[in-house]
Design an enzyme around this catalytic site. Structure first.
Site, short mmCIF file in Angstrom:
data_model
loop_
_atom_site.label_atom_id
_atom_site.label_comp_id
_atom_site.label_asym_id
_atom_site.label_seq_id
_atom_site.Cartn_x
_atom_site.Cartn_y
_atom_site.Cartn_z
N ARG A 1 -6.92 -8.17 13.18
CA ARG A 1 -6.90 -8.99 11.97
C ARG A 1 -5.48 -9.49 11.72
O ARG A 1 -4.59 -8.71 11.41
CB ARG A 1 -7.39 -8.21 10.74
N HIS B 1 -3.19 -5.54 5.76
CA HIS B 1 -2.92 -4.49 4.78
C HIS B 1 -2.38 -3.23 5.45
O HIS B 1 -2.76 -2.12 5.10
CB HIS B 1 -4.20 -4.16 4.00
N ASP C 1 -12.10 -6.58 -1.72
CA ASP C 1 -11.67 -7.81 -2.39
C ASP C 1 -12.83 -8.50 -3.09
O ASP C 1 -12.65 -9.14 -4.14
CB ASP C 1 -11.01 -8.75 -1.40
N ASP D 1 -2.09 -14.98 22.78
CA ASP D 1 -1.22 -14.91 23.95
C ASP D 1 -0.94 -13.47 24.36
O ASP D 1 -0.76 -13.17 25.54
CB ASP D 1 0.10 -15.63 23.68
N GLU E 1 -14.64 -12.69 1.15
CA GLU E 1 -14.29 -11.59 0.26
C GLU E 1 -14.08 -12.02 -1.18
O GLU E 1 -13.40 -11.31 -1.95
CB GLU E 1 -13.04 -10.88 0.79
#
Length: 255
Positions: free
Chosen positions: A73, A48, A177, A87, A151
């Site tokens: 995230r 977001h 959420d 990585d 969520e």
């Protein structure tokens, strides 16, 4: 060259509470500015926020000298995104919108090299110190930490099966959420939402897994910590900037 330790993962395993800040501003400069503020972990968001793997790379580099852990995230529970972030040197990932045990298992698989998973292999990456960490492929899992985010009502219904997946290191509750899923969009402070969150913290703990949450409500954050959350984010950088600048402007704007 040694494999860098994951201090966040070790703190959770030792049941030491970790205080966090949500970073939605994608710049490395902003990340470095808050890296020394005293938080135990910073969450770099690409779900977001305008952030993406390349901006996360710069953020990881910016905060590396500071005594704070980075949690990232991804935009989704996607094996390619997870592979890229690992990585780049991310050691702790928070996977959004995990609805059931199968999705949790998919996240675990994306975090691990074969034969235990599907993570692609590249020997010259920032995670391997560009090939300088001996036996990185065999040892990487030691210092990787997987957090899954529940969520929705469906995820709550499947909470125990999600938390019980081997390889899941912590379960994070997403109040915004979750509130929307329960019919209270925009109102994560609704009594029904709070009650279910409190219950979920206890259920996660009963599974033997650390529970986490983000809430800018200081009183509720303290309540969640009291109930047993081990990684608690208590603010969002962009929201804090908005509120502080509005408050400053109001001191000088004439009525």
């Amino acid at each position: 060259m040694e494999l860098p330790p994951n201090n966040f993962k070790r703190a959770l395993s030792e049941r030491r509470h970790q205080l966090g800040l949500w970073c939605s501003l994608p710049g490395a400069y902003a990340a470095e500015a808050v890296a020394g503020s005293g938080f135990d972990w910073l969450l770099f968001d690409t779900e977001h926020s305008p952030g993406d793997p390349l901006t996360v790379l710069a953020q990881l580099q910016a905060v590396a000298p500071y005594p704070v852990s980075a949690v990232v995230r991804p935009a989704s529970n996607d094996a390619v995104l997870i592979k890229r972030l690992l990585d780049f040197g991310a050691q702790t990932l928070l996977i959004p919108y995990v609805q059931n045990a199968e999705e949790a298992k998919a996240a675990v698989s994306a975090m691990r090299y074969p034969p235990g998973g599907i993570r692609g292999v590249s020997g010259v990456t920032r995670a391997t110190r560009f090939g300088r960490v001996p036996n990185y492929g065999m040892r990487a899992e030691e210092e990787l930490c997987l957090l899954v985010q529940i969520e929705t009502q469906e995820a709550l219904d499947n909470l125990e099966s999600i938390a019980s997946v081997e390889g899941v290191d912590g379960v994070f509750i997403g109040p915004a959420d979750l509130a929307a899923s329960l019919g209270h969009v925009g109102d994560p402070g609704h009594p029904k939402v709070k009650a279910l969150i409190e219950e979920a913290i206890a259920r996660i703990g009963a599974c033997g897994k650390p529970a986490g949450i983000l809430t800018p409500d200081n009183a509720f954050a303290a309540r969640c910590i009291e109930l047993g959350t081990l990684f608690t984010a208590v603010g969002v950088d962009a929201a804090m900037l908005v509120k502080a600048t509005e408050a400053l402007a109001r001191q000088f704007v004439r009525a």
